[in-house]
Design a protein around this motif. Sequence first.
Motif, PDB file in Angstrom:
ATOM      1  N   ILE A   5       3.195  -5.961  -6.097  1.00 42.48           N
ATOM      2  CA  ILE A   5       1.934  -5.222  -6.322  1.00 42.48           C
ATOM      3  C   ILE A   5       2.131  -3.753  -5.986  1.00 42.48           C
ATOM      4  CG2 ILE A   5      -0.460  -4.975  -5.542  1.00 42.48           C
ATOM      5  CD1 ILE A   5      -0.497  -7.988  -5.126  1.00 42.48           C
ATOM      6  N   LYS A   6       2.851  -3.522  -4.885  1.00 38.60           N
ATOM      7  CA  LYS A   6       3.102  -2.140  -4.472  1.00 38.60           C
ATOM      8  C   LYS A   6       3.892  -1.398  -5.560  1.00 38.60           C
ATOM      9  CE  LYS A   6       6.500  -0.643  -2.697  1.00 38.60           C
ATOM     10  NZ  LYS A   6       7.352  -0.122  -1.671  1.00 38.60           N
ATOM     11  N   LYS A   7       4.911  -2.082  -6.121  1.00 39.81           N
ATOM     12  CA  LYS A   7       5.749  -1.447  -7.144  1.00 39.81           C
ATOM     13  C   LYS A   7       4.905  -1.118  -8.382  1.00 39.81           C
ATOM     14  CE  LYS A   7      10.167  -1.781  -9.545  1.00 39.81           C
ATOM     15  NZ  LYS A   7       9.624  -1.159 -10.717  1.00 39.81           N
ATOM     16  N   LYS A   8       4.056  -2.091  -8.759  1.00 39.56           N
ATOM     17  CA  LYS A   8       3.200  -1.873  -9.925  1.00 39.56           C
ATOM     18  C   LYS A   8       2.291  -0.651  -9.683  1.00 39.56           C
ATOM     19  CE  LYS A   8       0.026  -4.565 -12.721  1.00 39.56           C
ATOM     20  NZ  LYS A   8      -0.924  -5.648 -12.626  1.00 39.56           N
ATOM     21  N   TYR A   9       1.787  -0.548  -8.453  1.00 43.44           N
ATOM     22  CA  TYR A   9       0.890   0.549  -8.099  1.00 43.44           C
ATOM     23  C   TYR A   9       1.619   1.896  -8.235  1.00 43.44           C
ATOM     24  CZ  TYR A   9      -2.857   3.039  -5.802  1.00 43.44           C
ATOM     25  OH  TYR A   9      -3.895   3.895  -5.552  1.00 43.44           O
ATOM     26  N   SER A  10       2.801   1.993  -7.622  1.00 45.54           N
ATOM     27  CA  SER A  10       3.544   3.256  -7.665  1.00 45.54           C
ATOM     28  C   SER A  10       4.015   3.564  -9.089  1.00 45.54           C
ATOM     29  CB  SER A  10       4.757   3.194  -6.744  1.00 45.54           C
ATOM     30  OG  SER A  10       4.328   3.199  -5.412  1.00 45.54           O
ATOM     31  N   ASP A  11       4.450   2.525  -9.816  1.00 45.62           N
ATOM     32  CA  ASP A  11       4.963   2.740 -11.180  1.00 45.62           C
ATOM     33  C   ASP A  11       3.890   3.276 -12.114  1.00 45.62           C
ATOM     34  OD1 ASP A  11       7.441   1.998 -10.428  1.00 45.62           O
ATOM     35  OD2 ASP A  11       7.431   0.015 -11.369  1.00 45.62           O
ATOM     36  N   PHE A  12       2.646   2.905 -11.832  1.00 45.42           N
ATOM     37  CA  PHE A  12       1.543   3.370 -12.675  1.00 45.42           C
ATOM     38  C   PHE A  12       1.536   4.902 -12.765  1.00 45.42           C
ATOM     39  CE2 PHE A  12      -2.853   4.988 -12.854  1.00 45.42           C
ATOM     40  CZ  PHE A  12      -3.193   4.570 -14.128  1.00 45.42           C
ATOM     41  N   TYR A  13       1.791   5.563 -11.636  1.00 46.74           N
ATOM     42  CA  TYR A  13       1.752   7.024 -11.620  1.00 46.74           C
ATOM     43  C   TYR A  13       2.926   7.657 -12.361  1.00 46.74           C
ATOM     44  CZ  TYR A  13      -2.227   7.034  -8.480  1.00 46.74           C
ATOM     45  OH  TYR A  13      -3.484   6.886  -7.946  1.00 46.74           O
ATOM     46  N   LYS A  14       3.893   6.816 -12.762  1.00 47.21           N
ATOM     47  CA  LYS A  14       5.026   7.363 -13.529  1.00 47.21           C
ATOM     48  C   LYS A  14       4.789   7.219 -15.028  1.00 47.21           C
ATOM     49  CE  LYS A  14       7.907   6.378  -9.625  1.00 47.21           C
ATOM     50  NZ  LYS A  14       8.373   5.188  -8.941  1.00 47.21           N
ATOM     51  N   THR A  15       3.737   6.482 -15.420  1.00 49.38           N
ATOM     52  CA  THR A  15       3.423   6.325 -16.840  1.00 49.38           C
ATOM     53  C   THR A  15       2.714   7.601 -17.320  1.00 49.38           C
ATOM     54  OG1 THR A  15       1.218   5.411 -16.449  1.00 49.38           O
ATOM     55  CG2 THR A  15       3.054   3.830 -16.550  1.00 49.38           C
ATOM     56  N   VAL A  42      -6.602  10.759   3.901  1.00 47.27           N
ATOM     57  CA  VAL A  42      -6.724   9.427   4.513  1.00 47.27           C
ATOM     58  C   VAL A  42      -6.659   8.348   3.434  1.00 47.27           C
ATOM     59  CG1 VAL A  42      -8.221   7.941   5.897  1.00 47.27           C
ATOM     60  CG2 VAL A  42      -8.135  10.395   6.364  1.00 47.27           C
ATOM     61  N   GLY A  43      -5.740   7.395   3.624  1.00 43.03           N
ATOM     62  CA  GLY A  43      -5.526   6.368   2.592  1.00 43.03           C
ATOM     63  C   GLY A  43      -4.737   6.975   1.441  1.00 43.03           C
ATOM     64  N   CYS A  44      -3.658   7.679   1.803  1.00 45.39           N
ATOM     65  CA  CYS A  44      -2.895   8.457   0.803  1.00 45.39           C
ATOM     66  C   CYS A  44      -2.032   7.583  -0.099  1.00 45.39           C
ATOM     67  CB  CYS A  44      -2.024   9.495   1.507  1.00 45.39           C
ATOM     68  SG  CYS A  44      -0.771   8.750   2.576  1.00 45.39           S
ATOM     69  N   GLY A  45      -1.825   6.311   0.273  1.00 45.24           N
ATOM     70  CA  GLY A  45      -0.951   5.450  -0.533  1.00 45.24           C
ATOM     71  C   GLY A  45       0.442   6.054  -0.633  1.00 45.24           C
ATOM     72  N   PRO A  46       1.027   6.084  -1.837  1.00 48.60           N
ATOM     73  CA  PRO A  46       2.389   6.637  -1.963  1.00 48.60           C
ATOM     74  C   PRO A  46       2.448   8.165  -1.917  1.00 48.60           C
ATOM     75  CG  PRO A  46       1.620   5.775  -4.085  1.00 48.60           C
ATOM     76  CD  PRO A  46       0.541   5.471  -3.087  1.00 48.60           C
ATOM     77  N   SER A  68      -0.867   1.086   5.181  1.00 46.70           N
ATOM     78  CA  SER A  68       0.136   0.213   4.562  1.00 46.70           C
ATOM     79  C   SER A  68       1.533   0.847   4.623  1.00 46.70           C
ATOM     80  CB  SER A  68      -0.257  -0.061   3.106  1.00 46.70           C
ATOM     81  OG  SER A  68       0.864  -0.485   2.386  1.00 46.70           O
ATOM     82  N   LYS A  69       2.419   0.151   5.358  1.00 46.80           N
ATOM     83  CA  LYS A  69       3.804   0.627   5.479  1.00 46.80           C
ATOM     84  C   LYS A  69       4.470   0.626   4.105  1.00 46.80           C
ATOM     85  CE  LYS A  69       7.657  -0.861   8.234  1.00 46.80           C
ATOM     86  NZ  LYS A  69       8.202  -2.118   7.806  1.00 46.80           N
ATOM     87  N   GLU A  70       4.173  -0.406   3.336  1.00 48.80           N
ATOM     88  CA  GLU A  70       4.789  -0.553   2.005  1.00 48.80           C
ATOM     89  C   GLU A  70       4.414   0.627   1.107  1.00 48.80           C
ATOM     90  OE1 GLU A  70       3.057  -2.951   3.444  1.00 48.80           O
ATOM     91  OE2 GLU A  70       4.567  -4.479   3.857  1.00 48.80           O
ATOM     92  N   MET A  71       3.144   1.003   1.121  1.00 51.70           N
ATOM     93  CA  MET A  71       2.700   2.150   0.302  1.00 51.70           C
ATOM     94  C   MET A  71       3.449   3.420   0.731  1.00 51.70           C
ATOM     95  SD  MET A  71       0.381   1.894  -2.087  1.00 51.70           S
ATOM     96  CE  MET A  71      -1.143   1.145  -2.630  1.00 51.70           C
ATOM     97  N   LEU A  72       3.534   3.630   2.027  1.00 53.96           N
ATOM     98  CA  LEU A  72       4.149   4.865   2.530  1.00 53.96           C
ATOM     99  C   LEU A  72       5.642   4.937   2.230  1.00 53.96           C
ATOM    100  CD1 LEU A  72       2.363   5.370   5.981  1.00 53.96           C
ATOM    101  CD2 LEU A  72       1.887   6.514   3.821  1.00 53.96           C
ATOM    102  N   GLU A  73       6.270   3.778   2.059  1.00 54.62           N
ATOM    103  CA  GLU A  73       7.712   3.768   1.755  1.00 54.62           C
ATOM    104  C   GLU A  73       8.042   4.536   0.480  1.00 54.62           C
ATOM    105  OE1 GLU A  73       8.833  -0.521   3.742  1.00 54.62           O
ATOM    106  OE2 GLU A  73       8.661  -0.386   1.559  1.00 54.62           O
ATOM    107  N   ASP A  74       7.072   4.613  -0.433  1.00 57.63           N
ATOM    108  CA  ASP A  74       7.316   5.298  -1.702  1.00 57.63           C
ATOM    109  C   ASP A  74       7.023   6.792  -1.647  1.00 57.63           C
ATOM    110  OD1 ASP A  74       8.081   2.947  -2.721  1.00 57.63           O
ATOM    111  OD2 ASP A  74       6.467   2.726  -4.193  1.00 57.63           O
ATOM    112  N   ALA A  75       6.513   7.252  -0.521  1.00 63.54           N
ATOM    113  CA  ALA A  75       6.132   8.676  -0.423  1.00 63.54           C
ATOM    114  C   ALA A  75       7.367   9.576  -0.507  1.00 63.54           C
ATOM    115  CB  ALA A  75       5.400   8.920   0.898  1.00 63.54           C
ATOM    116  N   PRO A  76       7.276  10.673  -1.282  1.00 65.70           N
ATOM    117  CA  PRO A  76       8.397  11.617  -1.357  1.00 65.70           C
ATOM    118  C   PRO A  76       8.707  12.191   0.025  1.00 65.70           C
ATOM    119  CG  PRO A  76       6.705  12.123  -3.007  1.00 65.70           C
ATOM    120  CD  PRO A  76       6.136  11.065  -2.116  1.00 65.70           C
ATOM    121  N   ASN A  77       9.992  12.527   0.246  1.00 65.99           N
ATOM    122  CA  ASN A  77      10.389  13.045   1.559  1.00 65.99           C
ATOM    123  C   ASN A  77       9.726  14.374   1.893  1.00 65.99           C
ATOM    124  OD1 ASN A  77      12.056  10.899   2.046  1.00 65.99           O
ATOM    125  ND2 ASN A  77      13.820  11.890   1.039  1.00 65.99           N
ATOM    126  N   SER A  78       9.317  15.080   0.853  1.00 65.90           N
ATOM    127  CA  SER A  78       8.760  16.422   1.069  1.00 65.90           C
ATOM    128  C   SER A  78       7.392  16.400   1.761  1.00 65.90           C
ATOM    129  CB  SER A  78       8.615  17.128  -0.279  1.00 65.90           C
ATOM    130  OG  SER A  78       7.819  16.339  -1.141  1.00 65.90           O
TER     131      SER A  78
END
Length: 213
Positions: A5-15, A42-46, A68-78
């Motif tokens: 679900i997390k992957k689907k969520y993050s991938d959506f923003y790449k479409t 607050v609630g920044c997700g990826p 959500s740790k999973e959401m934050l894992e996708d956050a850019p390093n910047s």
Amino acid sequence: MEKKIKKKYSDFYKTKFGKKILEKELDYILKELKDRRDVLSVGCGPAFLESELAKLNPHLKIVGLDISKEMLEDAPNSIHVALGDAECMRFEDNSFDALLYVTSLEFIEDYKKAVKEAFRVLKLGGKVIVLMLNPKSHYFQQEYNDKGSYIRRNIKHIDIEKLERFLSHYFSLKTEYLLGIKNESIFDTANPKFASLYIVKGIKRSKELREFK
Ligand SMILES: C[S@@+](CC[C@H](N)C(=O)[O-])C[C@H]1O[C@@H](n2cnc3c(N)ncnc32)[C@H](O)[C@@H]1O
């Protein structure tokens, strides 16, 4: 949260569609943050939006917070992100010029605690900007009717008027609709049937944190 679900969520923003949504939100928020510096999302997700905001306006000091740790894992390093609960935040009183909820307040279990926390961490004159999914819109209804969608599975509050009412105890508010969506095309509209977002913006006008039910 399930990885899938997390992957689907993050991938959506790449479409293409996801990027267009992000661009519109970005445009809007950038203008709203003019003359602000310390910003908490607050609630920044990826945190894709937050990272773009920081690139487009390097003057902004943005921190993203999510439970959500999973959401934050996708956050850019910047972008600086922190794991934590919006209902009980570790930030000092009066420490931010602006606080964002980008389609997140309606996903927070105890929104009252979260709003009180937002008030506490904002400086006097600080701005809260709440982007909420508009339940009257076609876009929302389409997503909500899909039992497997992220929205259907995770949203906690559909009566956004009750959220607005509670926010009005703490902030002097203005509201508007944004981001028309129909069949993956995006357009400007204030028509609640098509505007996927309802926006509530407010200013902290007093120092005293009062109790409201
Ligand atoms: C619909 S997502 C929005 C994410 C991001 N702002 C965006 O626009 O893509 C809602 C987010 O709220 C977060 N959330 C829910 N309850 C929370 C809480 N109590 N504290 C912090 N974040 C929370 C979820 O983990 C999720 O990342």
